[in-house]
Design an enzyme around this catalytic site. Structure first.
Site, PDB file in Angstrom:
ATOM      1  N   HIS A 114       3.801   4.760   6.312  1.00 60.03           N
ATOM      2  CA  HIS A 114       3.410   3.680   5.783  1.00 60.03           C
ATOM      3  C   HIS A 114       3.771   2.603   6.648  1.00 60.03           C
ATOM      4  CE1 HIS A 114       1.996   5.249   2.048  1.00 60.03           C
ATOM      5  NE2 HIS A 114       2.926   6.335   2.191  1.00 60.03           N
TER       6      HIS A 114
ATOM      7  N   GLU B  86       2.693  -0.494   6.353  1.00 60.54           N
ATOM      8  CA  GLU B  86       2.718  -1.670   5.431  1.00 60.54           C
ATOM      9  C   GLU B  86       3.921  -1.973   4.820  1.00 60.54           C
ATOM     10  OE1 GLU B  86       1.338   1.673   2.629  1.00 60.54           O
ATOM     11  OE2 GLU B  86       1.339   1.158   4.763  1.00 60.54           O
TER      12      GLU B  86
ATOM     13  N   CYS C   5      -1.568   7.480   5.428  1.00 57.72           N
ATOM     14  CA  CYS C   5      -0.915   8.649   4.492  1.00 57.72           C
ATOM     15  C   CYS C   5      -2.179   9.332   3.858  1.00 57.72           C
ATOM     16  CB  CYS C   5      -0.333   7.897   3.188  1.00 57.72           C
ATOM     17  SG  CYS C   5       0.707   9.039   2.260  1.00 57.72           S
TER      18      CYS C   5
END
Length: 193
Positions: free
Chosen positions: A103, A105, A8
């Site tokens: 993202h 994660e 990001c």
């Protein structure tokens, strides 16, 4: 000299610092998106959630951005895209630099753990043999070795970092440690007491 994965804002930072361009997007993406993988990079190789009728590998991901990379840095190639974010991933594999706009994660990115695992183990070559449960014993052993029979003074503010450091050092060397409380003025009301 080491592999880097920008996520990001990390992708924006990488793009700008290496000669690319970032601009405000006319369409913000917040939430679910489907990203098309491009370029057969090592990061995405063999990883996909589904294929389009044309055979393009697709990933179901989570986006959260209002800006976008509009020009790749020199030496980078396109790694992923969405209709509203033409550069949703980029790579310079010669340098080991990878970046994604989404993202990996978060659990909403279905292949996120696989992507991060590929980066950490495959690209970086990490063994994955570190065990958190051994950390205290390892830290105590390193402290004992480093300190030997010397004395240690620790500035203890009462925050988490200095308190954990004090506990580990005390476990390692006991009375060789002297803690000095430092009230830096940023504690919560009555926390110093």
């Amino acid at each position: 000299g080491v592999p880097v994965l920008g996520i990001c804002y990390g992708m924006f930072t990488m793009a700008v610092q290496l000669g690319g361009q970032v601009e405000a997007s006319d369409k913000r993406e917040f939430g679910y998106a489907e990203v098309r993988a491009h370029g057969h990079t090592e990061l995405f190789k063999g990883i996909q959630d589904f294929s389009t009728p044309e055979g393009h590998g697709m990933l179901k991901v989570w986006m959260s951005h209002g800006d976008k990379v509009t020009a790749l840095p020199p030496g980078f190639k396109l790694m992923a895209s969405t209709p509203s974010c033409p550069i949703a991933g980029m790579a310079n594999e010669d340098r080991g630099y990878y970046a994604v706009q989404f993202h990996p994660e978060v659990t909403h990115t279905l292949q996120g753990a696989e992507i991060l695992g590929r980066f950490v183990r495959g690209i970086c070559g990490c063994a994955g043999d570190w065990i958190m449960g051994n950390y205290i014993e390892e830290a105590v052993a390193r402290i004992r070795e480093q300190v030997g029979d010397e004395e240690v003074i620790l500035g203890l503010s009462g925050g988490v970092d200095s308190s954990v450091a004090a506990a580990l050092i005390h476990r390692a060397i006991g009375d060789q440690l002297t803690c000095v409380f430092v009230d830096h003025g940023l504690l919560r009301l009555n926390e110093g007491d």
